[in-house]
Design a protein around this motif. Structure first.
Motif, mmCIF file in Angstrom:
data_model
loop_
_atom_site.group_PDB
_atom_site.id
_atom_site.type_symbol
_atom_site.label_atom_id
_atom_site.label_comp_id
_atom_site.label_asym_id
_atom_site.label_seq_id
_atom_site.Cartn_x
_atom_site.Cartn_y
_atom_site.Cartn_z
ATOM 1 N N GLY A 89 -4.403 24.671 -51.530
ATOM 2 C CA GLY A 89 -4.588 23.580 -52.477
ATOM 3 C C GLY A 89 -5.736 22.650 -52.132
ATOM 4 N N SER A 101 -3.774 19.463 -56.141
ATOM 5 C CA SER A 101 -2.702 20.254 -56.743
ATOM 6 C C SER A 101 -2.550 20.070 -58.247
ATOM 7 C CB SER A 101 -1.375 19.910 -56.069
ATOM 8 O OG SER A 101 -1.509 19.987 -54.674
ATOM 9 N N ALA A 117 -7.507 11.712 -53.300
ATOM 10 C CA ALA A 117 -6.182 11.323 -52.818
ATOM 11 C C ALA A 117 -5.344 12.573 -52.536
ATOM 12 C CB ALA A 117 -5.482 10.443 -53.848
ATOM 13 N N GLU A 118 -5.319 13.479 -53.493
ATOM 14 C CA GLU A 118 -4.488 14.673 -53.322
ATOM 15 C C GLU A 118 -4.981 15.528 -52.156
ATOM 16 O OE1 GLU A 118 -3.651 16.860 -56.938
ATOM 17 O OE2 GLU A 118 -3.260 15.019 -58.061
ATOM 18 N N ALA A 145 -4.061 14.435 -48.549
ATOM 19 C CA ALA A 145 -2.738 14.861 -48.085
ATOM 20 C C ALA A 145 -2.670 16.378 -47.935
ATOM 21 C CB ALA A 145 -1.657 14.378 -49.052
ATOM 22 N N ASN A 146 -3.289 17.098 -48.880
ATOM 23 C CA ASN A 146 -3.224 18.563 -48.798
ATOM 24 C C ASN A 146 -3.891 19.112 -47.536
ATOM 25 O OD1 ASN A 146 -1.726 19.084 -51.078
ATOM 26 N ND2 ASN A 146 -3.502 19.354 -52.418
ATOM 27 N N SER A 163 -3.928 17.564 -44.674
ATOM 28 C CA SER A 163 -3.311 16.989 -43.468
ATOM 29 C C SER A 163 -2.637 18.040 -42.611
ATOM 30 C CB SER A 163 -2.272 15.934 -43.853
ATOM 31 O OG SER A 163 -2.895 14.827 -44.418
ATOM 32 N N ARG A 164 -2.158 19.115 -43.255
ATOM 33 C CA ARG A 164 -1.432 20.126 -42.481
ATOM 34 C C ARG A 164 -2.355 20.868 -41.512
ATOM 35 N NH1 ARG A 164 1.033 23.685 -47.037
ATOM 36 N NH2 ARG A 164 1.265 21.612 -47.938
ATOM 37 N N PHE A 165 -3.654 20.739 -41.725
ATOM 38 C CA PHE A 165 -4.598 21.382 -40.803
ATOM 39 C C PHE A 165 -4.799 20.445 -39.616
ATOM 40 C CE2 PHE A 165 -5.532 22.869 -45.111
ATOM 41 C CZ PHE A 165 -5.152 24.188 -44.946
ATOM 42 N N ASP A 166 -3.816 20.500 -38.704
ATOM 43 C CA ASP A 166 -3.763 19.515 -37.632
ATOM 44 C C ASP A 166 -3.953 20.139 -36.257
ATOM 45 O OD1 ASP A 166 -1.429 20.934 -37.483
ATOM 46 O OD2 ASP A 166 -0.081 19.221 -37.770
ATOM 47 N N SER A 175 -7.843 8.782 -48.340
ATOM 48 C CA SER A 175 -7.002 7.911 -47.522
ATOM 49 C C SER A 175 -7.228 6.456 -47.907
ATOM 50 C CB SER A 175 -7.315 8.099 -46.036
ATOM 51 O OG SER A 175 -7.161 9.447 -45.689
ATOM 52 N N LEU A 187 -5.484 5.552 -51.206
ATOM 53 C CA LEU A 187 -4.019 5.585 -51.110
ATOM 54 C C LEU A 187 -3.461 4.527 -50.167
ATOM 55 C CD1 LEU A 187 -3.226 9.414 -50.915
ATOM 56 C CD2 LEU A 187 -2.805 7.868 -52.834
ATOM 57 N N ASN A 222 2.809 10.080 -45.902
ATOM 58 C CA ASN A 222 1.828 10.713 -45.014
ATOM 59 C C ASN A 222 1.841 10.134 -43.605
ATOM 60 O OD1 ASN A 222 0.108 12.434 -46.968
ATOM 61 N ND2 ASN A 222 0.245 10.446 -48.004
ATOM 62 N N PHE A 238 1.050 11.737 -39.286
ATOM 63 C CA PHE A 238 0.874 12.903 -38.416
ATOM 64 C C PHE A 238 1.907 12.893 -37.303
ATOM 65 C CE2 PHE A 238 -3.320 12.665 -40.336
ATOM 66 C CZ PHE A 238 -3.609 14.010 -40.548
ATOM 67 N N PRO A 247 5.550 19.503 -40.459
ATOM 68 C CA PRO A 247 4.538 20.565 -40.605
ATOM 69 C C PRO A 247 3.456 20.296 -41.651
ATOM 70 C CG PRO A 247 6.739 21.343 -41.234
ATOM 71 C CD PRO A 247 6.918 19.986 -40.651
ATOM 72 N N LYS A 248 3.777 19.627 -42.748
ATOM 73 C CA LYS A 248 2.729 19.384 -43.740
ATOM 74 C C LYS A 248 1.950 18.109 -43.426
ATOM 75 C CE LYS A 248 5.895 19.415 -46.726
ATOM 76 N NZ LYS A 248 6.790 19.196 -47.823
ATOM 77 N N SER A 249 2.386 17.407 -42.399
ATOM 78 C CA SER A 249 1.859 16.079 -42.078
ATOM 79 C C SER A 249 2.121 15.091 -43.205
ATOM 80 C CB SER A 249 0.361 16.107 -41.731
ATOM 81 O OG SER A 249 0.142 16.949 -40.622
ATOM 82 N N ARG A 291 0.688 5.656 -46.961
ATOM 83 C CA ARG A 291 -0.091 6.145 -48.105
ATOM 84 C C ARG A 291 0.747 7.010 -49.054
ATOM 85 N NH1 ARG A 291 -2.874 7.787 -43.762
ATOM 86 N NH2 ARG A 291 -3.004 9.926 -44.501
ATOM 87 N N PHE A 347 2.258 8.578 -52.240
ATOM 88 C CA PHE A 347 1.828 8.813 -53.633
ATOM 89 C C PHE A 347 2.638 9.970 -54.216
ATOM 90 C CE2 PHE A 347 -0.969 12.640 -53.791
ATOM 91 C CZ PHE A 347 -0.999 12.958 -52.450
#
Lengths: 482, 478
Positions: free
Chosen positions: A206, A209, A316-317, A320-321, A323-326, A364, A367, B81, B83, B88-90, B271, B273
């Protein structure tokens, strides 16, 4: 035989009639791709062995009489690299996912495989599909087959260029604000962004989304329609997929636009359009009128808000989308990270490119609790207002018509130092609108500029009005492209 | 201290007992090999999308209805949101802007005084995974089995003023959830946990003081201690002329202190939303009505019914309904034995005694209502005496034996043999002439003594009704 010049449907029919073998054509295409790639760089991952193996399988099944209802069985194609392919690296053109191997197929891949598609590889794009030139790819840019000093457009640049160059017969792209249509326009091919909810996003990495849709890029309207027929449909694993009857779009392939009502944004009359594009545009309007459609100019009150609304909401989307790439479970982890905080900071700083970082920062920011009302919430409300105005328009008109882009493919690095200009450029206002309101839209080639670069026309329909845009595109194609 | 009053609000996190997780089909079962109950969705792999488990929505609505909340027709999920490796999705998929239930209340009773505690909202969200730190010196591990387990969070208004009220509220809430069957409410396993928002103010003062939030409290006892400690800490600060910082604090039960976790200045900006991967929830009114109709009988209704239908005293009805499991055992046993008061006694006295002795939680009781009913029948019919019945009940409680079979096998039945009993009666009369004289002079106590002696010689197995009759007629004949 010069396969590269054939359309997907022509090729499929010859394969079905045993005039051509899927294996031979696949071999020829792989050879051809390898010749072209030095010049174009459309592929991130080329599936030479797997593609050929698959071709043997499909050919065998075709010989056994399988794939009877699959008009594209045996045809080599390729997929934008943000669509998951099981056991095949899927990178999103990012260092972050340089070695990421998915454990499952995107829904569209399953559908294509069920229809006998031969996937030859994964195509280049802007990193995480953010951009309009494919320059932000970690793997380097793709070049426009018409002139390699120019970009192929983006973000589905590899998908459009590969089809334009004849490397594959069709491809899949994804479109969040024009990412199928603009590169299709720049590369002289046909691309469709379907109505939001028509094609499952399950397995699409995504970007934004509520804007993203997967769609076909092909050599002509009939091919694109055939691909869309394969990939469309409700998927219970995607909550935003829309459950309804999706009948075949192929029936809309008629040269008949009599009685259709076409609206053209009045602002195109005095926008700074390349003169050859304006010529083509006027010609298109005349064609439609001659064929019995009515074409009228329409004023849109909310159109100035399209671009800021789009950038606020998509950033914005995506913030967050992404963020999982951490760096924790998969993807890039900085080798220098010594503790949890460093895993986050360093992995993300090193794994994402500048464009991705810019959008994450933007998202960020809008939001954050101090800015939410001023930016994000307001943008949501404006999206509603824009939708209302365009819904009203579509209750009176079947098609919104305009050039896909106000100029043709630009040179590399054109916007290198002016990201704001890139975002604010009104060029993509009327591609973005389709994603903001969830409408289907299509770009088809319409002639060339003075440098020989392709020009594209865009047709936007009402939600689930795919047949309207396909019919009007087909009709135009008959007149202009051929 | 007397000058101040506490003002307390709660955030109660309840793990729902659905079979599968909130957004995927993975099992919610507790425990198991790490990462054996997860899939690409609850591990936040790229390209995955959530699909809401309708049962979660149903349980949230049922809880809302049972706590007098309004059910929102148009509700939504939001992304929270932040970390952390267990997320897992943060981002946590939760509800901030339009929670599914709002504006309800529960009535509690402390020392005979009734009070209404307002419920601000109830929202749905997903649980996170678990970090494991003790397996390796260098690395931590993550178990995502809990990731995506459905939770509801019940947020009260700051309507409580004592730990007694807080505990009364939590007990009441726990019981409702148990009756609804939406959660097993095990505090130790973390399926029922409360965060405490507490401030103090001078009595009579209208405006609220600065509050702190205490997390990590996992027993009712700890809740009481945490409230006492935190209130005193705040009052001491105010008395010294210092101010209270709005912050999140962690309760350390082992040391009996609360510790600052993070202040408001360092508070995270989540944050929030609306989650664009989940369409708005439009809750159909008919469906809510259907859920309402299916709601099981809750405690208050049960108490009334037990008093009316079974003619039980209020005391009994309250104890029997203090747990859904207890009420279930009672109702099933009554359905067979048709002697409510007797069943009630066996549950209130013997069952609860054995639960204490054996350290058995009510939900782990294994005996079948059939066997308790049979036991009661044996006593009623005079086939066994109460002392033996109690002994047999222990075996029923522990091993769920069939009392009829047991009595037969061990010849524990009451002796009904007239000739044998007359002999013993005559022996006792002969051996205790003084008591006989006393009886004749009108002392009733003497009769009891003689009865006791007979029963003793019969090792308690004589039919008491028959012995009574025989003793009287023998004495009359003297």
């Amino acid at each position: 035989m010069d396969y590269a010049k054939m359309t997907a449907l022509e090729l499929a029919s010859k394969i079905r009639n045993n005039e051509i073998s899927a294996v031979e054509v696949t071999k020829a295409q792989i050879k051809y791709i390898k010749e072209q790639e030095d010049r174009l760089s459309c592929f991130i991952t080329l599936l030479e062995d797997e593609g050929l193996k698959r071709a043997y399988e499909v050919q065998e099944r075709i010989a056994k009489g399988d794939y009877k209802d699959s008009p594209l069985a045996g045809v080599p194609m390729a997929v934008k690299d943000n669509i998951l392919t099981k056991n095949i690296r899927t990178t999103c053109a990012s260092r972050m996912l340089e070695t990421y191997i998915p454990s499952y197929n995107a829904r569209v891949i399953d559908k294509l495989e069920d229809a006998g598609a031969i996937i030859l590889g994964k195509l280049n794009m802007d990193e995480f599909a953010m951009g309009n030139s494919s320059e932000s790819s970690y793997f380097g840019p793709t070049r426009n087959p018409f002139n390699t000093d120019h970009v192929p457009g983006g973000s589905s640049g590899g998908s459009a260029a590969a089809v334009a160059a004849g490397e594959v017969f069709y491809s899949l792209g994804s479109d969040t604000g024009g990412s199928i249509r603009q590169p299709s326009s720049y590369c002289g091919v046909t691309g469709i962004k379907p109505t939001y909810g028509t094609v499952s996003r399950n397995g699409l990495i995504g970007f934004a989304s509520s804007f993203d849709q997967i769609g076909p890029i092909a050599k002509n309207v009939s091919d694109a329609t055939a691909v869309l027929d394969i990939i469309k449909g409700y998927d219970s694993k995607d909550s935003t997929s829309i459950a309804r009857e999706y009948d075949s779009y192929t029936s809309a392939l008629t040269d008949d636009v009599r009685g259709m009502k076409i609206g053209v944004p009045k602002e195109f009359l005095d926008s700074p359009m390349n003169s050859q594009i304006r010529e083509q545009f006027d010609k298109v309007i005349k064609v439609y009128r001659d064929k019995g459609a009515t074409v009228e100019y329409v004023d849109f009150q909310t159109s100035d808000y399209i671009i800021p609304t789009y950038y606020i909401l998509t950033s914005a989307e995506v913030s967050a989308n992404l963020s999982r790439f951490d760096g924790i479970r998969y993807g890039y982890r900085s080798p220098d990270a010594k503790n949890l905080e460093e895993i986050y900071f360093k992995s993300r700083a090193e794994g994402f490119g500048d464009e991705a970082k810019l959008r994450i920062l933007l998202g960020s920011y809008v939001l954050s609790s101090d800015n939410y009302d001023t930016y994000y919430d307001k943008a949501l409300r404006i999206r509603r207002l824009i939708s209302n105005e365009f819904d009203d328009f579509f209750s009176n008109y079947d098609i919104l018509l305009g050039p896909t882009s106000l100029f043709t493919a630009f040179n590399f690095n054109a916007f290198l130092n002016s990201p704001v200009e890139k975002y604010a450029d009104s060029d993509n206002k009327y591609t973005i609108i389709a994603n903001l309101i969830g409408s289907p839209a299509m770009s088809i080639p319409c002639g060339y500029d003075e440098k020989g670069l392709p020009i594209g026309m865009q047709l936007i329909g009402r939600k689930f009005g795919e047949k309207d845009i396909i019919r009007s595109a087909y009709s135009l194609e008959k007149e202009i492209t051929s | 201290m007397y000058k101040y009053e506490k003002v307390i609000g709660l955030e109660v996190h309840v793990e729902l007992s659905t079979k599968s997780k909130i957004f995927c089909g993975c099992s919610t079962e507790f425990g198991g090999r790490p990462n054996s109950k997860c899939c690409p969705i609850c591990m936040g792999m790229p390209g995955t999308l959530p699909v809401l488990n309708r049962r979660v929505l149903e349980y949230a609505i049922a809880t809302g209805l049972a706590t007098g909340c309004t059910i929102r027709e148009y509700s939504r999920f939001d992304r929270k949101n932040y970390f952390y490796p267990d997320l897992p999705k943060s981002y946590q998929t939760s509800q901030l802007y339009l929670p599914i239930c709002y504006e309800g209340s529960l009535e509690i009773e402390v020392d005979g005084i009734k009070k209404k505690i307002g419920i601000h909202e109830i929202h749905m969200e997903e649980d996170a995974g678990k970090l494991i730190h003790d397996q390796d010196d260098e690395f931590s591990f993550i178990d995502y089995n809990r990731s995506g387990v459905p939770l509801i969070e019940i947020v009260t208004k700051p309507d409580m003023n004592s730990k007694e009220e807080v505990i009364a509220f939590l007990e009441k809430l726990q019981l409702i959830l148990e009756y609804l069957g939406v959660s097993d409410c095990k505090m130790q396993e973390g399926s029922f946990r409360a965060d405490i928002n507490l401030s103090v103010r001078k009595k009579g003062q209208k405006e609220l003081g600065t509050r702190t939030e205490m997390k990590n409290i996992n027993s009712f006892k700890a809740i009481g201690r945490a409230i006492d400690y935190e209130a005193k800490r705040q009052i001491d600060l105010l008395e010294k002329g210092e101010s209270i910082e709005q912050e999140t604090r962690r309760w350390d039960d082992a040391n009996g202190i609360s510790l600052s976790l993070r202040s408001k200045i360092n508070a995270k900006d989540y944050r929030y939303f609306p989650d664009p991967d989940l369409p708005p929830l439009v809750v159909d009114k008919d469906w809510v009505d259907e859920i309402r109709k299916r709601q099981p009988e809750l405690r208050e209704e049960k108490i009334q019914r037990y008093m009316k239908e079974f003619k039980l005293p209020e005391y009994d009805a309250k104890i029997l309904t203090s747990s859904k499991y207890l009420a279930d055992i009672f109702e099933k046993t009554v359905a067979i034995s048709k002697n409510p008061k007797e069943v009630s006694n066996w549950i209130m006295i013997e069952t609860m005694r054995l639960m204490r002795d054996r350290q058995v939680q009510v939900e782990n009781i294994t005996f079948s209502p059939e066997n308790l009913a049979r036991l009661i029948e044996l006593v009623e019919a005079g086939k066994i005496n109460r002392t033996i019945a109690k002994e047999i009940f222990e075996l029923i409680f522990d091993e769920d034996i069939d009392p009829e079979v047991y009595v037969k096998e061990h010849q524990l039945g009451v002796v009904d043999d007239r000739d044998l009993l007359i002999k013993v009666v005559q022996e006792v009369i002969r051996d205790f002439p003084d008591s006989v004289t006393d009886y004749k002079s009108g002392k009733d106590k003497a009769f009891k003594h003689l009865m006791g002696q007979i029963m003793k010689r019969m090792k308690g197995k004589a039919n008491p009704v028959l012995v009574n009759e025989l003793l009287r007629s023998e004495l009359e004949e003297l």
